[in-house]
Design an enzyme around this catalytic site. Structure first.
Site, PDB file in Angstrom:
ATOM      1  N   GLU A  53       0.803  -1.233   0.000  1.00  0.00           N
ATOM      2  CA  GLU A  53       0.000   0.000   0.000  1.00  0.00           C
ATOM      3  C   GLU A  53       0.834   1.281   0.000  1.00  0.00           C
ATOM      4  OE1 GLU A  53      -2.842  -0.456   3.211  1.00  0.00           O
ATOM      5  OE2 GLU A  53      -3.595  -2.331   2.405  1.00  0.00           O
ATOM      6  N   GLU A  82      -6.305 -10.660  -1.287  1.00  0.00           N
ATOM      7  CA  GLU A  82      -7.121 -10.445  -0.081  1.00  0.00           C
ATOM      8  C   GLU A  82      -8.591 -10.370  -0.479  1.00  0.00           C
ATOM      9  OE1 GLU A  82      -5.640  -7.167   2.290  1.00  0.00           O
ATOM     10  OE2 GLU A  82      -3.548  -7.625   1.803  1.00  0.00           O
TER      11      GLU A  82
END
Length: 371
Positions: A157, A263
């Site tokens: 991220e 995810e």
């Protein structure tokens, strides 16, 4: 079929043990020639407090990710303290069951202790000090599991949500723009054979996609190999569009990288967040209008969830030449982080297996997508 054999088949079907609709075949077998299928594991499961989950994992999946066990604050909470027991148990489970075992994550702006970015006086650490800590952390953690963990989410991220620029974090602030290159260099040195990944959410968004492409190209220009880009796949029932997801699969594969869905979950609840994503810093107070299925999922919504999973897995199957792995973020609905984000205490239904460890109708739909 002889009457006696027919009775046995009926009995097995009733138990969901092979002939009934519940257990056509495990997910890992259905996609065996295409990509790994896996789940993220939590501390309760790894420590033996949830044996039913672990039985389901063994039955259905051939790759595992650690939800929180290998994040910096969990594995390296203090400068001279490492807490390896949960991670050791996780890796041992992977080895015992011949799973493709993932490490998550080495560099992230969340769940990293404050001390990492400070000197002895509590002032911001120098570049030299932070690099030394990063190298020592990666060397110790990756080195410990060398040859056992097959792939690492090295950087997590690092791209800003809105513009696709580098996210303003302590890593960027102190180390400068080569922070990701350093993390990949240290990880490769610690285990030259491990696959190394960049992982992020909302990568279907054109701005964010462009930001990741720019980052990966800058790493490649330095001779750093990024084996795969992890698209987190925290999606809703209608957003993002399959076209947007597909555009990113194609764009990332054109970099010479594989694509992982790392995810995956489908949020069926109304979401107060202004964007579909996974920015864990964005939380909201309790509000009943965002927790609407406390007694169970209505059939109409279950059907939408089923179709959504079927459509996504059909897309993954279509691009099986570039997709290496699809990992669900949790084993059953009870484990999902979406019960507590962006509002704590919700009853969420984002995964393929329900709170009673039973396959939802979506499982059959996903199995059909493998054909």
């Amino acid at each position: 079929m002889k009457p006696q054999k027919a009775l046995v088949c009926l009995a097995l079907a009733g138990l969901g043990l092979g002939f009934g609709p519940k257990a056509d075949q495990p997910l890992k077998d259905a996609f065996k020639k295409d990509f790994y299928v896996g789940a993220a594991l939590n501390y309760r499961q790894i420590s033996g407090q949830d044996a039913k989950s672990m039985a389901l994992v063994k039955q259905q999946f051939n790759t595992i990710s650690p939800e929180n066990l290998l994040k910096w604050e969990a594995v390296h909470p203090k400068p001279d303290t490492y807490n390896f027991k949960p991670a050791d148990d996780y890796v041992a489970f992977g080895q015992q069951n011949k799973m493709f075992t993932i490490g998550h994550t080495l560099m992230w702006h969340q769940q990293t202790p404050k001390w990492v970015f400070e000197d002895a006086e509590g002032k911001p650490a120098s570049r030299e000090l932070l690099l030394k800590r990063l190298e020592e952390h990666i060397n110790t953690v990756v080195g410990r599991y060398k040859g056992k963990i097959a792939g690492w989410d090295v950087v997590n991220e690092a791209i800003d949500d809105q513009q696709g620029d580098l996210r303003k974090t302590k890593w960027l602030e102190i180390l400068g723009e080569d922070f990701a290159a350093k993390a990949f260099e240290y990880a490769h040195k610690a285990d030259p054979k491990a696959q190394l990944y960049y992982n992020d959410y909302s990568l279907y968004r054109p701005e964010k996609r462009a930001g990741v492409i720019k980052l990966v190209k800058s790493l490649q220009a330095k001779g750093i190999k990024v084996d795969a880009i992890g698209m987190q796949g925290h999606y809703g029932l209608t957003k993002p569009s399959l076209e947007d997801v597909e555009a990113s699969i194609v764009a990332f594969s054109q970099l010479g990288c594989k694509v992982n869905f790392t995810e995956l979950d489908i949020d069926v609840l109304p979401n107060p967040s202004r964007r579909q994503g996974a920015d864990i810093a964005e939380t909201f107070g309790a509000d009943a209008k965002y927790n609407v299925y406390t007694t169970g999922l209505p059939d109409s919504v279950q059907q939408k969830l089923t179709k959504r999973y079927a459509d996504l897995f059909a897309l993954f199957h279509k691009h099986r030449d570039v997709i290496d792995r699809v990992t669900l973020w949790g084993v059953t609905d009870a484990d999902s982080w979406l019960n507590d984000w962006p509002i704590r205490g919700r009853t969420s239904y984002p995964l393929l297996f329900d709170r009673n460890y039973q396959p939802k109708p979506a499982v059959q739909a996903v199995l059909r997508a493998s054909k």
